[in-house]
Design an enzyme around this catalytic site. Structure first.
Site, PDB file in Angstrom:
ATOM      1  N   LYS A 100       0.965  -1.168  -0.128  1.00 55.86           N
ATOM      2  CA  LYS A 100      -0.014  -0.205   0.135  1.00 55.86           C
ATOM      3  C   LYS A 100       0.512   1.588   0.070  1.00 55.86           C
ATOM      4  O   LYS A 100       0.791   2.126   0.890  1.00 55.86           O
ATOM      5  CB  LYS A 100      -1.026  -0.208   1.323  1.00 55.86           C
ATOM      6  CG  LYS A 100      -1.605  -1.319   1.586  1.00 55.86           C
ATOM      7  CD  LYS A 100      -2.872  -1.066   0.424  1.00 55.86           C
ATOM      8  CE  LYS A 100      -4.069  -2.148   0.334  1.00 55.86           C
ATOM      9  NZ  LYS A 100      -3.287  -3.465   0.813  1.00 55.86           N
ATOM     10  N   LYS A 382       8.973  32.031 -41.898  1.00 51.55           N
ATOM     11  CA  LYS A 382       8.633  33.357 -40.614  1.00 51.55           C
ATOM     12  C   LYS A 382       9.456  33.823 -41.908  1.00 51.55           C
ATOM     13  O   LYS A 382      10.479  33.913 -42.401  1.00 51.55           O
ATOM     14  CB  LYS A 382       8.878  32.668 -39.695  1.00 51.55           C
ATOM     15  CG  LYS A 382       8.413  31.991 -38.802  1.00 51.55           C
ATOM     16  CD  LYS A 382       8.557  32.318 -37.495  1.00 51.55           C
ATOM     17  CE  LYS A 382       7.454  31.600 -36.691  1.00 51.55           C
ATOM     18  NZ  LYS A 382       7.786  31.656 -34.807  1.00 51.55           N
ATOM     19  N   HIS A 384      10.849  36.809 -40.568  1.00 52.28           N
ATOM     20  CA  HIS A 384      12.139  36.799 -39.045  1.00 52.28           C
ATOM     21  C   HIS A 384      12.816  36.340 -39.554  1.00 52.28           C
ATOM     22  O   HIS A 384      12.887  34.363 -39.908  1.00 52.28           O
ATOM     23  CB  HIS A 384      11.687  37.610 -38.345  1.00 52.28           C
ATOM     24  CG  HIS A 384      10.528  37.081 -37.894  1.00 52.28           C
ATOM     25  ND1 HIS A 384       9.271  36.474 -37.430  1.00 52.28           N
ATOM     26  CD2 HIS A 384      11.336  35.669 -37.062  1.00 52.28           C
ATOM     27  CE1 HIS A 384       8.988  35.980 -36.477  1.00 52.28           C
ATOM     28  NE2 HIS A 384      10.019  35.659 -36.350  1.00 52.28           N
ATOM     29  N   ASP A 404       4.760  10.836 -38.849  1.00 52.90           N
ATOM     30  CA  ASP A 404       3.766  11.354 -38.313  1.00 52.90           C
ATOM     31  C   ASP A 404       2.272  10.731 -37.604  1.00 52.90           C
ATOM     32  O   ASP A 404       2.795   9.259 -37.651  1.00 52.90           O
ATOM     33  CB  ASP A 404       2.769  11.772 -40.171  1.00 52.90           C
ATOM     34  CG  ASP A 404       1.663  13.248 -40.188  1.00 52.90           C
ATOM     35  OD1 ASP A 404       1.443  13.390 -39.116  1.00 52.90           O
ATOM     36  OD2 ASP A 404       1.045  13.199 -41.331  1.00 52.90           O
ATOM     37  N   GLY A 410      -3.390  11.728 -46.149  1.00 54.57           N
ATOM     38  CA  GLY A 410      -2.341  12.448 -46.777  1.00 54.57           C
ATOM     39  C   GLY A 410      -1.549  13.377 -46.950  1.00 54.57           C
ATOM     40  O   GLY A 410      -0.311  13.335 -47.266  1.00 54.57           O
TER      41      GLY A 410
END
Length: 481
Positions: A100, A382, A384, A404, A410
């Protein structure tokens, strides 16, 4: 031999679901071993008594269950006694140490002591600290834990039955504990003499082994308890031997009579053993998926949902496979990585590429486990920073395996593979956890890629249906046939 195989062998060999508690309780020591004993002679008397119990019961039980608290109460001599008693148990009978345990800080070192030094086969744990307490004990292959979900003492009802009869705490613990470990490593400990309580736990966890205690209260009915707790294969329960049997001379006759009474009821429940498993009776062995445990864990974690869900492709499905919660459950995530690993080890590649965002944690875990470098194609470039299409270090011409989570149309896997190819990387294989079918693998092949899936949706549907997790109409919704 792992715990469940060892237990199953003992059940078959001794034709028994009985468990004997090897508890050095001075208050229950039979008078024939003396009275007014000194501490030293008491330890010797307790040892002789428990040795006699083992000798009288070893051909009649499937497990032994020493309670750690009784041994520690006897001081250092008690721990010596524990090791003597463990050594006396026949090697072919599993030992469940009733500890326990509930302290998170000491879980790891205690698991190491119990499983590597004392060499017990299983241990009981209290659930309040959650999965973090259980996890260190599940790191030992072949060992098992039993999570306490309810006790039989009347004073605990106000806590364990809260907030009400519809959703008592002990049932919430059962549903939570099912996500902590697979059926072959995690069972449930249940204290009750009420058949309706046992029936509710069995309904909530049809594939789990239940370690029963508190059964022999006044008014309890063994026939009703067995009917409530045995699974459809006449197994799934470990039944305690009443403590008073262990003081009788000899103890074997009443234990044998109890065993035979249980066996008679098992025979009425048990189907033809040539068709179904002993411990996983809800899933027929002739058709059982090799990933049945993983499928059940994913379902218990809530990864399979029914309703009306719009997919990324715009299509509306009557179900949804949600794998995002897997990363928050280390035990299930570990099983998922194992499943992927079995596929990846058959392939040749230089790097692993995860598809944002769902499979990035999986790809990271696989890279760490297999020792391969990881990269990933950005979902968007992105305006930047480095403005990179592919994050991570790589050399053109290297072979990359794409990881994946699910193949539905797909689209995401193909887009990711094409981004990788655009920077000179060679993509041959795409590996997913679940393939919805519907010709997506052919679509990948038409684009020059080999598709690999750990699970198919049909396999998931069949396993859940056979295990009693989903109804006929839900089975059909998942494409079952």
């Amino acid at each position: 031999m792992n715990f469940f195989d060892k237990l199953s062998a003992a059940v078959e060999r001794n034709q028994s679901l009985l468990c004997v508690g090897l508890d050095p309780n001075p208050d229950l020591l039979p008078s024939r071993y003396g009275s007014n004993l000194t501490p030293e002679s008491l330890l010797g008397a307790l040892r002789d008594w428990l040795h006699e119990v083992i000798a009288q019961s070893s051909e009649l039980v499937c497990a032994y269950k020493p309670t750690l608290g009784f041994y520690t109460a006897l001081g250092s001599g008690g721990l010596d006694l524990l090791q003597q008693i463990l050594a006396a148990v026949p090697a072919e009978i599993p030992v469940i140490l009733d500890a326990k345990h509930s302290d998170l800080v000491t879980a790891a070192p205690l698991a190491r002591t119990m499983f590597t030094q004392w060499r017990v086969d299983a241990v009981t744990l209290s659930p309040y600290a959650g999965q973090d307490l259980v996890a260190p004990f599940l790191l030992y292959p072949g060992k098992a834990v039993f999570v306490l979900c309810r006790t039989a003492n009347a004073a605990a009802v106000t806590v364990q039955g809260a907030p009400g009869a519809e959703a008592p705490l002990y049932l919430q613990l059962v549903n939570e504990a099912k996500t902590w470990g697979p059926p072959e490593q995690l069972g449930l400990e249940l204290g009750t003499s009420q058949a309706e309580v046992l029936a509710r736990v069995r309904a909530a966890a049809p594939e789990r082994l239940i370690l029963l205690r508190g059964l022999w209260s006044a008014g309890s009915d063994l026939t009703q308890m067995l009917a409530a707790g045995l699974n459809t294969s006449g197994s799934g329960l470990i039944v305690p031997v009443p403590q008073e049997f262990l003081g009788q001379i000899p103890a074997a006759p009443p234990i044998r009579a109890l065993r035979d009474a249980i066996q008679q009821q098992r025979a009425q429940t048990e189907p033809d053993r040539s068709t179904c498993a002993v411990w996983f009776a809800d899933v027929c062995l002739l058709n059982q998926s090799v990933h049945a445990d993983l499928i059940l864990q994913l379902y218990d974690l809530g990864c399979v949902k029914f309703g009306s869900f719009v997919q990324a492709s715009g299509a509306t499905f009557p179900y949804y496979i949600d794998l995002r919660t897997v990363i928050s459950n280390p035990q299930v995530f570990h099983a998922v990585l194992n499943a992927y690993t079995a596929v990846l080890q058959t392939l040749q590649f230089d790097r692993i590429a995860g598809i944002p965002y769902g499979s990035l944690p999986t790809a990271t875990g696989l890279a760490l486990r297999l020792g391969y470098p990881m990269i990933f194609p950005r979902k968007e470039v992105k305006a930047h920073g480095t403005r990179r299409l592919i994050e991570g270090y790589f050399q053109p011409g290297e072979t990359v395996v794409v990881v994946d989570d699910i193949l539905i149309s797909g689209k995401s896997a193909l887009e990711g593979a094409q981004k990788l190819a655009s920077v000179g990387l060679n993509v041959q294989d795409i590996v997913v956890l679940i393939d919805h079918g519907q010709g997506v693998q052919d679509k990948l092949q038409a684009n020059g890629y080999r598709g690999h899936a750990v699970l198919s949706l049909a396999e998931i549907a069949e396993t859940l249906y056979q295990a009693g997790r989903i109804r006929e109409e839900q089975f059909q919704l998942l494409g079952g046939s």
